[in-house]
Scaffold this motif. Structure first.
Motif, short mmCIF file in Angstrom:
data_model
loop_
_atom_site.label_atom_id
_atom_site.label_comp_id
_atom_site.label_asym_id
_atom_site.label_seq_id
_atom_site.Cartn_x
_atom_site.Cartn_y
_atom_site.Cartn_z
N ILE A 48 35.00 25.10 35.54
CA ILE A 48 36.17 24.25 35.75
C ILE A 48 37.16 24.64 34.67
N THR A 49 38.36 25.05 35.10
CA THR A 49 39.39 25.41 34.13
C THR A 49 40.63 24.54 34.34
N ASN A 50 41.45 24.48 33.32
CA ASN A 50 42.69 23.72 33.41
C ASN A 50 43.80 24.60 33.94
N SER A 51 44.70 23.99 34.68
CA SER A 51 45.90 24.69 35.12
C SER A 51 46.75 24.99 33.90
N LYS A 52 47.42 26.11 33.93
CA LYS A 52 48.32 26.48 32.84
C LYS A 52 49.67 25.80 32.96
N LEU A 95 40.93 23.63 38.15
CA LEU A 95 40.48 24.64 39.09
C LEU A 95 38.95 24.69 39.05
N TYR A 96 38.34 24.45 40.19
CA TYR A 96 36.88 24.45 40.34
C TYR A 96 36.46 25.76 41.01
N TYR A 97 35.55 26.50 40.38
CA TYR A 97 35.09 27.78 40.90
C TYR A 97 33.60 27.73 41.21
N LYS A 98 33.23 28.32 42.33
CA LYS A 98 31.82 28.46 42.70
C LYS A 98 31.62 29.85 43.29
N PHE A 99 30.63 30.58 42.75
CA PHE A 99 30.34 31.94 43.20
C PHE A 99 29.39 31.91 44.40
N TYR A 100 29.72 32.69 45.44
CA TYR A 100 28.88 32.82 46.62
C TYR A 100 28.66 34.30 46.90
N LYS A 101 27.49 34.81 46.52
CA LYS A 101 27.22 36.23 46.66
C LYS A 101 27.13 36.68 48.12
N TYR A 102 26.86 35.76 49.05
CA TYR A 102 26.70 36.15 50.45
C TYR A 102 28.03 36.39 51.17
N LEU A 103 29.15 36.09 50.55
CA LEU A 103 30.44 36.35 51.19
C LEU A 103 30.64 37.85 51.38
N LEU A 127 34.75 30.72 45.47
CA LEU A 127 35.50 29.69 46.17
C LEU A 127 36.25 28.91 45.10
N LEU A 128 37.55 28.81 45.23
CA LEU A 128 38.39 28.11 44.26
C LEU A 128 38.98 26.88 44.92
N LEU A 129 38.77 25.73 44.29
CA LEU A 129 39.39 24.49 44.75
C LEU A 129 40.34 24.01 43.66
N ILE A 130 41.56 23.72 44.05
CA ILE A 130 42.57 23.24 43.11
C ILE A 130 42.68 21.73 43.31
N VAL A 131 42.41 20.99 42.22
CA VAL A 131 42.33 19.53 42.30
C VAL A 131 43.33 18.91 41.34
N LYS A 132 44.08 17.95 41.83
CA LYS A 132 45.02 17.19 40.99
C LYS A 132 44.46 15.79 40.80
N TYR A 133 44.48 15.32 39.57
CA TYR A 133 44.01 13.97 39.25
C TYR A 133 45.19 13.04 39.03
N PHE A 183 39.59 31.77 48.55
CA PHE A 183 38.63 32.65 47.89
C PHE A 183 39.36 33.52 46.87
N GLU A 184 38.67 33.76 45.75
CA GLU A 184 39.27 34.48 44.63
C GLU A 184 38.26 35.52 44.12
N LYS A 185 38.77 36.61 43.53
CA LYS A 185 37.89 37.64 42.99
C LYS A 185 37.23 37.22 41.67
N ASN A 186 38.01 36.57 40.81
CA ASN A 186 37.55 36.25 39.45
C ASN A 186 37.97 34.85 39.04
N ILE A 187 37.31 34.36 38.00
CA ILE A 187 37.72 33.10 37.39
C ILE A 187 38.92 33.40 36.50
N LYS A 188 39.95 32.59 36.63
CA LYS A 188 41.16 32.80 35.83
C LYS A 188 41.36 31.68 34.85
#
Length: 98
Positions: free
Chosen positions: A49-53, A60-68, A75-81, A93-98
């Motif tokens: 989980i990273t913070n937006s810049k 930003l919530y990231y989860k790796f799925y090797k079967y893709l 899988l990147l989910l952008i969440v606003k609180y 979907f994203e290549k890397n965690i940013k």
């Protein structure tokens, strides 16, 4: 406002995916249509989980799925609180965690 789903994330906060945002995600990222189970999993048990810049209330919530079958395995989910509750703004979907 109607919801597609609502989960409690890894930090114990409630996160919702509204029908409006689900339509937005599906129109821009139609490959995600069949990944709602993975979206819930990514919120409950993310790899990172990273913070937006640009917005201190966005995470930003990231989860790796090797079967893709794509080089974009996160899988990147952008969440606003707002008021201690989260709302999914977008997902893709994203290549890397940013």
């Amino acid at each position: 406002m109607a919801h597609v789903f609502e989960v409690i994330d890894k930090t114990g906060r409630k996160i919702r995916l509204t029908k409006k945002q689900w339509r937005h995600i599906n129109s821009r990222h139609p490959a995600l249509t069949k990944y709602t189970r993975e979206m819930k999993e990514a919120l409950r048990n993310p790899d990172a989980i990273t913070n937006s810049k640009t917005d201190k209330n966005v995470y930003l919530y990231y989860k790796f799925y090797k079967y893709l079958k794509s080089p974009h395995k996160y899988l990147l989910l952008i969440v606003k609180y707002l008021n201690s509750e989260g709302f999914i703004i977008s997902a893709f979907f994203e290549k890397n965690i940013k």
